[in-house]
Design a protein around this motif. Structure first.
Motif, PDB file in Angstrom:
ATOM      1  N   TYR A  13       0.930  -1.295   0.025  1.00 26.00           N
ATOM      2  CA  TYR A  13      -0.186  -0.018  -0.166  1.00 26.00           C
ATOM      3  C   TYR A  13       0.827   1.101  -0.133  1.00 26.00           C
ATOM      4  CZ  TYR A  13      -3.232   3.463   1.910  1.00 26.00           C
ATOM      5  OH  TYR A  13      -4.088   4.610   2.174  1.00 26.00           O
ATOM      6  N   VAL A  14       2.076   1.168   0.701  1.00 25.13           N
ATOM      7  CA  VAL A  14       2.765   2.341   0.888  1.00 25.13           C
ATOM      8  C   VAL A  14       3.756   2.865  -0.258  1.00 25.13           C
ATOM      9  CG1 VAL A  14       2.694   2.539   3.235  1.00 25.13           C
ATOM     10  CG2 VAL A  14       4.497   1.516   2.333  1.00 25.13           C
ATOM     11  N   ILE A  15       3.959   1.767  -1.135  1.00 30.21           N
ATOM     12  CA  ILE A  15       4.985   2.004  -2.101  1.00 30.21           C
ATOM     13  C   ILE A  15       4.505   3.231  -3.285  1.00 30.21           C
ATOM     14  CG2 ILE A  15       6.006   0.956  -4.270  1.00 30.21           C
ATOM     15  CD1 ILE A  15       7.390   0.120  -1.639  1.00 30.21           C
ATOM     16  N   ALA A  16       5.429   3.986  -3.550  1.00 31.56           N
ATOM     17  CA  ALA A  16       5.058   4.951  -4.745  1.00 31.56           C
ATOM     18  C   ALA A  16       5.060   4.330  -6.155  1.00 31.56           C
ATOM     19  CB  ALA A  16       6.154   6.041  -4.536  1.00 31.56           C
ATOM     20  N   ARG A  17       4.191   5.103  -6.837  1.00 34.05           N
ATOM     21  CA  ARG A  17       4.046   4.862  -8.280  1.00 34.05           C
ATOM     22  C   ARG A  17       4.384   5.760  -9.063  1.00 34.05           C
ATOM     23  NH1 ARG A  17      -0.002   0.501  -9.224  1.00 34.05           N
ATOM     24  NH2 ARG A  17      -0.181  -0.349  -7.231  1.00 34.05           N
ATOM     25  N   ALA A  18       4.781   5.243 -10.451  1.00 28.70           N
ATOM     26  CA  ALA A  18       5.564   6.338 -11.345  1.00 28.70           C
ATOM     27  C   ALA A  18       4.598   7.389 -11.842  1.00 28.70           C
ATOM     28  CB  ALA A  18       5.984   5.260 -12.558  1.00 28.70           C
ATOM     29  N   GLU A  19       3.121   7.116 -11.793  1.00 32.38           N
ATOM     30  CA  GLU A  19       2.324   8.187 -12.130  1.00 32.38           C
ATOM     31  C   GLU A  19       1.793   9.019 -11.143  1.00 32.38           C
ATOM     32  OE1 GLU A  19      -0.608   6.950 -14.925  1.00 32.38           O
ATOM     33  OE2 GLU A  19       0.896   5.571 -15.936  1.00 32.38           O
ATOM     34  N   GLY A  51       2.532  21.624  10.977  1.00 24.23           N
ATOM     35  CA  GLY A  51       3.456  22.762  11.026  1.00 24.23           C
ATOM     36  C   GLY A  51       4.339  22.609  10.117  1.00 24.23           C
ATOM     37  N   VAL A  52       4.594  21.498   9.146  1.00 12.51           N
ATOM     38  CA  VAL A  52       5.535  21.299   8.181  1.00 12.51           C
ATOM     39  C   VAL A  52       5.123  21.067   6.708  1.00 12.51           C
ATOM     40  CG1 VAL A  52       5.792  18.957   8.743  1.00 12.51           C
ATOM     41  CG2 VAL A  52       7.480  20.126   7.709  1.00 12.51           C
ATOM     42  N   LEU A  53       5.618  21.695   5.750  1.00 17.19           N
ATOM     43  CA  LEU A  53       5.402  21.644   4.425  1.00 17.19           C
ATOM     44  C   LEU A  53       5.630  20.329   3.844  1.00 17.19           C
ATOM     45  CD1 LEU A  53       4.079  23.409   2.277  1.00 17.19           C
ATOM     46  CD2 LEU A  53       6.241  23.586   1.345  1.00 17.19           C
ATOM     47  N   ARG A  54       4.584  19.570   3.454  1.00 14.83           N
ATOM     48  CA  ARG A  54       4.782  18.135   2.859  1.00 14.83           C
ATOM     49  C   ARG A  54       4.709  18.270   1.421  1.00 14.83           C
ATOM     50  NH1 ARG A  54      -0.065  14.115   5.114  1.00 14.83           N
ATOM     51  NH2 ARG A  54      -1.381  15.544   3.574  1.00 14.83           N
ATOM     52  N   VAL A  55       5.696  17.329   0.870  1.00 19.97           N
ATOM     53  CA  VAL A  55       5.683  17.328  -0.557  1.00 19.97           C
ATOM     54  C   VAL A  55       4.441  16.768  -1.311  1.00 19.97           C
ATOM     55  CG1 VAL A  55       6.647  14.520  -0.595  1.00 19.97           C
ATOM     56  CG2 VAL A  55       7.136  16.068  -2.068  1.00 19.97           C
ATOM     57  N   ARG A  56       4.129  17.188  -2.419  1.00 16.30           N
ATOM     58  CA  ARG A  56       2.911  17.048  -3.064  1.00 16.30           C
ATOM     59  C   ARG A  56       2.912  15.602  -3.902  1.00 16.30           C
ATOM     60  NH1 ARG A  56       0.505  22.538  -5.849  1.00 16.30           N
ATOM     61  NH2 ARG A  56      -0.072  23.603  -3.627  1.00 16.30           N
ATOM     62  N   VAL A  57       2.042  14.709  -3.607  1.00 16.29           N
ATOM     63  CA  VAL A  57       2.255  13.582  -4.594  1.00 16.29           C
ATOM     64  C   VAL A  57       0.604  13.205  -4.923  1.00 16.29           C
ATOM     65  CG1 VAL A  57       4.340  12.486  -3.736  1.00 16.29           C
ATOM     66  CG2 VAL A  57       2.013  12.098  -2.435  1.00 16.29           C
ATOM     67  N   LEU A  58       0.439  12.416  -5.976  1.00 15.97           N
ATOM     68  CA  LEU A  58      -0.865  12.076  -6.113  1.00 15.97           C
ATOM     69  C   LEU A  58      -1.098  10.877  -5.328  1.00 15.97           C
ATOM     70  CD1 LEU A  58      -0.937  12.572  -9.953  1.00 15.97           C
ATOM     71  CD2 LEU A  58      -1.864  13.959  -8.302  1.00 15.97           C
ATOM     72  N   GLY A  63       0.689   3.595 -12.289  1.00 15.87           N
ATOM     73  CA  GLY A  63       2.129   3.587 -12.839  1.00 15.87           C
ATOM     74  C   GLY A  63       2.923   2.410 -12.226  1.00 15.87           C
ATOM     75  N   ALA A  64       4.088   2.049 -12.683  1.00 13.68           N
ATOM     76  CA  ALA A  64       5.009   1.225 -12.317  1.00 13.68           C
ATOM     77  C   ALA A  64       5.511   1.431 -10.778  1.00 13.68           C
ATOM     78  CB  ALA A  64       6.254   1.103 -13.120  1.00 13.68           C
ATOM     79  N   PRO A  65       5.365   0.442  -9.937  1.00 10.66           N
ATOM     80  CA  PRO A  65       5.880   0.674  -8.569  1.00 10.66           C
ATOM     81  C   PRO A  65       7.430   1.242  -8.575  1.00 10.66           C
ATOM     82  CG  PRO A  65       5.867  -1.730  -9.223  1.00 10.66           C
ATOM     83  CD  PRO A  65       5.406  -1.248 -10.309  1.00 10.66           C
ATOM     84  N   GLN A  66       7.465   1.972  -7.600  1.00 12.22           N
ATOM     85  CA  GLN A  66       8.815   2.694  -7.348  1.00 12.22           C
ATOM     86  C   GLN A  66       9.466   1.959  -6.022  1.00 12.22           C
ATOM     87  OE1 GLN A  66      10.130   5.142 -10.041  1.00 12.22           O
ATOM     88  NE2 GLN A  66       8.291   3.770 -10.506  1.00 12.22           N
ATOM     89  N   TRP A  67      10.114   0.776  -6.275  1.00 11.71           N
ATOM     90  CA  TRP A  67      10.010  -0.078  -4.837  1.00 11.71           C
ATOM     91  C   TRP A  67      11.139   0.641  -3.786  1.00 11.71           C
ATOM     92  CZ3 TRP A  67       7.137  -4.022  -4.476  1.00 11.71           C
ATOM     93  CH2 TRP A  67       6.442  -4.746  -5.703  1.00 11.71           C
ATOM     94  N   ARG A  68      11.896   1.621  -4.352  1.00  5.87           N
ATOM     95  CA  ARG A  68      12.647   2.049  -3.073  1.00  5.87           C
ATOM     96  C   ARG A  68      11.967   3.410  -2.391  1.00  5.87           C
ATOM     97  NH1 ARG A  68      17.181  -0.448  -1.967  1.00  5.87           N
ATOM     98  NH2 ARG A  68      17.885  -2.164  -3.634  1.00  5.87           N
ATOM     99  N   LYS A  69      10.672   3.642  -3.091  1.00 10.58           N
ATOM    100  CA  LYS A  69      10.301   5.018  -2.647  1.00 10.58           C
ATOM    101  C   LYS A  69       8.669   4.645  -1.989  1.00 10.58           C
ATOM    102  CE  LYS A  69      12.602   7.957  -6.154  1.00 10.58           C
ATOM    103  NZ  LYS A  69      12.246   8.733  -7.290  1.00 10.58           N
TER     104      LYS A  69
END
Length: 220
Positions: A13-19, A51-58, A63-69
């Motif tokens: 569930y937590v793995i990032a995707r390319a898109e 209180g901290v700015l968070r990176v924007r992601v969809l 997309g393909a899984p980004q296994w190290r992100k």
């Protein structure tokens, strides 16, 4: 859950995707009481948390899984709501009122002032998903300890650091994965958070009846 071979494990569930990459229109703005802080030029609700700015992601899981992100939104959600990092469902065991958690040397740090707790950037894992995670994730084979925790609370972030540039622009300093306490108001002004770190309390060994493989360990 990083460094997992795609043919061995369903995509956690937590793995990032390319898109899921999103534009980052960063700038520095002057705060009402003076000083500059990192912001989005078109800041929206949800961009700033704790209180901290968070990176924007969809959050479309396309997309393909980004296994190290890790996807920042899903990682953050797992930490706050105590969801399983593999299946995304509630990880807390209602029978014991505690949350199972796999701790590793790379994602857990003890605190001298809290002998039964510590800091971790890895979300919990439910009982049903722990055997699969331990059997297929190379990182967990190196060092893994199955525990349960009584509670967890936001304590810090991992972040990329920025400095003001020409025309209120934001320049990356080259610093990645910097651990910043949520109490560090000075550093947070220049940080773009990528992961939430929580402090876990009352860390205990996993129940003895929990089935472990030969390569797994239990906290002692």
């Amino acid at each position: 859950m990083t460094g997992v071979a795609p043919t061995q494990l369903r995509i956690p569930y937590v793995i990032a995707r390319a898109e899921e990459i999103a534009p980052q229109p960063l700038t520095f703005v002057r705060r009402p009481l003076g000083g500059l802080r990192l912001a989005y030029a078109d800041e929206r609700r949800g961009d700033r948390v704790n209180g901290v700015l968070r990176v924007r992601v969809l959050n479309n899981r396309r997309g393909a899984p980004q296994w190290r992100k890790l996807n920042t939104l899903r990682q953050w959600r797992c930490m706050v709501k105590l969801l399983c990092q593999v299946c995304g469902q509630a990880a807390t065991d209602p029978a014991i009122g505690r949350t199972p958690w796999i701790m590793t040397d790379s994602a857990f740090r003890e605190l001298p002032e809290d002998p039964t707790g510590g800091l971790t950037s890895a979300p919990p894992t439910c009982w049903a998903c722990i055997p699969e995670a331990l059997a297929t994730c190379p990182q967990l084979r190196i060092s893994s300890t199955v525990c349960t925790v009584a509670r967890a609370e936001p304590a810090a972030v991992l972040a990329d650091m920025f400095t003001p540039g020409p025309g209120h622009g934001a320049l990356h300093t080259g610093e990645h994965n910097v651990e910043i306490s949520l109490k560090d108001e000075v550093s947070i002004r220049r940080a773009l958070a990528t992961q939430l770190i929580v402090q876990v309390h009352d860390l205990q060994p996993a129940p003895l009846e929990f089935p472990l493989t030969d390569t797994d360990t239990v906290a002692s």
